[in-house]
Design a protein around this motif. Sequence first.
Motif, short mmCIF file in Angstrom:
data_model
loop_
_atom_site.label_atom_id
_atom_site.label_comp_id
_atom_site.label_asym_id
_atom_site.label_seq_id
_atom_site.Cartn_x
_atom_site.Cartn_y
_atom_site.Cartn_z
N ALA A 323 -15.20 32.74 -4.00
CA ALA A 323 -15.44 31.30 -4.09
C ALA A 323 -14.64 30.57 -3.02
CB ALA A 323 -15.05 30.80 -5.48
N PRO A 324 -15.26 29.65 -2.30
CA PRO A 324 -14.52 28.88 -1.31
C PRO A 324 -13.67 27.79 -1.96
CG PRO A 324 -16.76 28.08 -1.43
CD PRO A 324 -16.67 29.26 -2.38
N LEU A 325 -12.74 27.27 -1.21
CA LEU A 325 -11.96 26.12 -1.65
C LEU A 325 -12.67 24.84 -1.25
CD1 LEU A 325 -8.40 27.35 -0.60
CD2 LEU A 325 -9.48 27.50 -2.86
N ARG A 326 -12.12 23.73 -1.72
CA ARG A 326 -12.66 22.43 -1.35
C ARG A 326 -12.12 21.98 0.00
NH1 ARG A 326 -15.25 19.91 -5.46
NH2 ARG A 326 -14.98 20.79 -7.55
N ALA A 327 -12.94 21.27 0.73
CA ALA A 327 -12.54 20.79 2.05
C ALA A 327 -11.42 19.76 1.93
CB ALA A 327 -13.74 20.17 2.77
N ALA A 328 -10.56 19.75 2.91
CA ALA A 328 -9.52 18.72 2.99
C ALA A 328 -10.09 17.48 3.69
CB ALA A 328 -8.31 19.25 3.75
N ILE A 329 -9.46 16.35 3.46
CA ILE A 329 -9.88 15.12 4.11
C ILE A 329 -8.90 14.85 5.26
CG2 ILE A 329 -10.42 12.67 3.81
CD1 ILE A 329 -10.85 13.22 0.85
N ILE A 330 -9.22 15.38 6.41
CA ILE A 330 -8.38 15.23 7.60
C ILE A 330 -9.23 14.54 8.66
CG2 ILE A 330 -7.13 16.46 9.42
CD1 ILE A 330 -6.58 18.66 7.38
N PRO A 331 -8.72 13.47 9.29
CA PRO A 331 -9.52 12.75 10.28
C PRO A 331 -10.04 13.69 11.37
CG PRO A 331 -7.52 11.54 9.78
CD PRO A 331 -7.39 12.87 9.09
N GLU A 332 -11.30 13.54 11.71
CA GLU A 332 -11.92 14.37 12.73
C GLU A 332 -11.67 13.76 14.11
OE1 GLU A 332 -13.98 17.66 14.17
OE2 GLU A 332 -13.32 17.24 12.11
N PRO A 333 -11.06 14.51 15.03
CA PRO A 333 -10.81 13.96 16.36
C PRO A 333 -12.12 13.70 17.11
CG PRO A 333 -10.27 16.29 16.29
CD PRO A 333 -10.55 15.88 14.88
N GLY A 334 -12.16 12.58 17.82
CA GLY A 334 -13.32 12.27 18.65
C GLY A 334 -13.18 12.94 20.00
N MET A 335 -13.91 14.00 20.22
CA MET A 335 -13.71 14.80 21.42
C MET A 335 -14.20 14.08 22.69
SD MET A 335 -12.17 17.28 20.10
CE MET A 335 -12.08 18.34 21.53
N ALA A 336 -15.19 13.23 22.56
CA ALA A 336 -15.75 12.58 23.75
C ALA A 336 -14.74 11.68 24.45
CB ALA A 336 -17.01 11.80 23.38
N ASP A 337 -13.92 10.98 23.66
CA ASP A 337 -12.97 10.05 24.27
C ASP A 337 -11.51 10.46 24.05
OD1 ASP A 337 -12.88 9.60 21.59
OD2 ASP A 337 -13.08 7.43 21.68
N ALA A 338 -11.28 11.72 23.69
CA ALA A 338 -9.92 12.17 23.44
C ALA A 338 -9.12 12.23 24.75
CB ALA A 338 -9.94 13.56 22.79
N GLU A 339 -7.84 11.89 24.65
CA GLU A 339 -6.95 12.02 25.80
C GLU A 339 -6.39 13.44 25.83
OE1 GLU A 339 -2.83 10.12 27.68
OE2 GLU A 339 -3.88 9.07 26.05
N HIS A 340 -6.35 14.03 27.02
CA HIS A 340 -5.88 15.39 27.17
C HIS A 340 -4.46 15.40 27.71
CE1 HIS A 340 -9.78 17.70 26.71
NE2 HIS A 340 -10.18 16.43 26.68
N LEU A 341 -3.58 16.15 27.04
CA LEU A 341 -2.19 16.30 27.47
C LEU A 341 -1.85 17.78 27.49
CD1 LEU A 341 -0.46 13.50 25.36
CD2 LEU A 341 -1.11 13.37 27.77
N ARG A 342 -1.01 18.16 28.44
CA ARG A 342 -0.59 19.55 28.54
C ARG A 342 0.90 19.66 28.28
NH1 ARG A 342 -2.17 24.52 32.23
NH2 ARG A 342 -0.18 25.65 32.31
N PHE A 343 1.27 20.71 27.52
CA PHE A 343 2.68 20.98 27.23
C PHE A 343 2.96 22.43 27.58
CE2 PHE A 343 1.46 17.44 24.58
CZ PHE A 343 2.52 16.56 24.73
N ASP A 344 3.93 22.62 28.48
CA ASP A 344 4.30 23.94 28.93
C ASP A 344 5.59 24.38 28.22
OD1 ASP A 344 2.40 24.71 31.15
OD2 ASP A 344 3.03 22.74 31.84
N PHE A 345 5.53 25.53 27.59
CA PHE A 345 6.68 26.10 26.87
C PHE A 345 7.25 27.20 27.76
CE2 PHE A 345 3.83 24.15 23.94
CZ PHE A 345 4.64 23.51 23.03
N SER A 346 8.51 27.00 28.18
CA SER A 346 9.06 27.86 29.21
C SER A 346 10.54 28.09 28.98
CB SER A 346 8.86 27.21 30.59
OG SER A 346 9.65 26.04 30.69
#
Length: 485
Positions: A323-346
């Motif tokens: 049996a599956p669980l119930r879905a969570a209510i988490i805001p869905e990111p809008g991919m078309a206008d999302a801002e892209h950021l990069r983080f380098d772990f070093s």
Amino acid sequence: MFTRRAFLASAGAMVGSAAFAGAKVLPAPARALGPAVSPAAEGVKEITLSAAERPFALPCFGGRTVQLWTFREGAFPPVVRMKLGETLRAHVENLIPREGEHITVHWHGIRLPNAQDGVPYVTQRPIEPGESFDYEFTPPDTGTFFFHTHCNTAEQLERGLAGVLIIEGDETEPYDGERLIVLRDWSIGPDGGIGSFYSAEGAGRAGTFGEIRTANGAVNPTLNVPSAADIRLRILNVDRTRITQLGIEGAECAVVAVDGIAVPPFPLKAWRAGPAMRLDVVMRTPAPGGSATLYDYYAAEPVPLATFCTEGPPLRSRDFDPAPLRAAIIPEPGMADAEHLRFDFSAAVGAPVPVTGGAPETGKFIGELCLAPQTFWAINKQSWPGRDHSTVPPPLATLTRGRSYVFTLANATPHIHPIHIHGHSFKVLKSNKRNLPVHHADTVLLMPKERVEVAFVADNPGDWMFHCHIIEHQETGMMGILRVA
């Protein structure tokens, strides 16, 4: 039996190949998530957590009594259960018998108000010995979570300052039982007390490991379960360091939640889980008199972590269809206008980042307890301040509240890093190295030289910690702040 050669053939994938001798490859379950979870309870869940030194004789200690720091008498770890919709009111007391050993409690994975996040000097003043603090928030998500301290964490977590938080209300159908499996190492020193929890060699590499591998405070414990039943396993890796590759031999299993958030059920083959990561699994237990074993395959030889032995008459006769669980209510990111950021772990470059910009204006000062003696790691070439700094550094990035973001998390090191973002659940989108299922999480593993993309809506205002959850990496530079304003 599983063989090391068969396992290594699949170890590069988070959902690995079931190429083990005798393993049964299951078709992907077709059942979708249940309707979104909605609060079904009201009221207040009041608890008291008293951080203090207490004697414990856990089975893994081999008959010895060890002085731990725990939140409750006679319970490790303490388990707090509440219903979705209830408000948690936690009275936290610091009774640790060491001068200057202050604490806070971080509620890992919970999307909660920033003032309740439990990070000293960033969201609250630390709780000094003899003092107390009251946390109060209403968790918005069901699932399997945990809590721990967030300063001098390498020592405090090793000594026992952690607990489990379960938010109920996500099941579409009742399972036939539930078992909690809390994984962690212990280190016992020559004096019979807690042993090593930090080393410069470990902090600069993969971390310092405990010598005793345990589940629920025991070495490969036997857990009795009903026969031919669908049992929910809540598996938590609360270790400071250990990366595991989890699989179960002898039973059909499906993953139903990652980091507490439901996913459409898919077969468990081999799932890699770092410190702070959780996995909810439904297991169809063997027939009467049978057994199944939870293994860690991320080792020279597979390590049995817990064994399940069946008892009683069979409860189910139909084919395994969890049996599956119930879905969570988490805001869905809008991919078309999302801002892209990069983080380098070093690895760290030069000295830790100087305190500039607006940080001094916050008046947030770091005490001696929260500063590591060395710096090895960095995010975007900035290291969390070492002992020569006295204030919280400026944020790594300032995010606009309500806007969608896609983060590229790039690992420039030869070591694995479980990366955690406070206050938000993000969607894991893809990797340049692995075939990852799209899922929500609060912590994601970065393999060496890997790039992982995650997306989320920055809808929770405040200063949020962003760090590696190998604690020695966190405390030696691989931590920063994301500001949502």
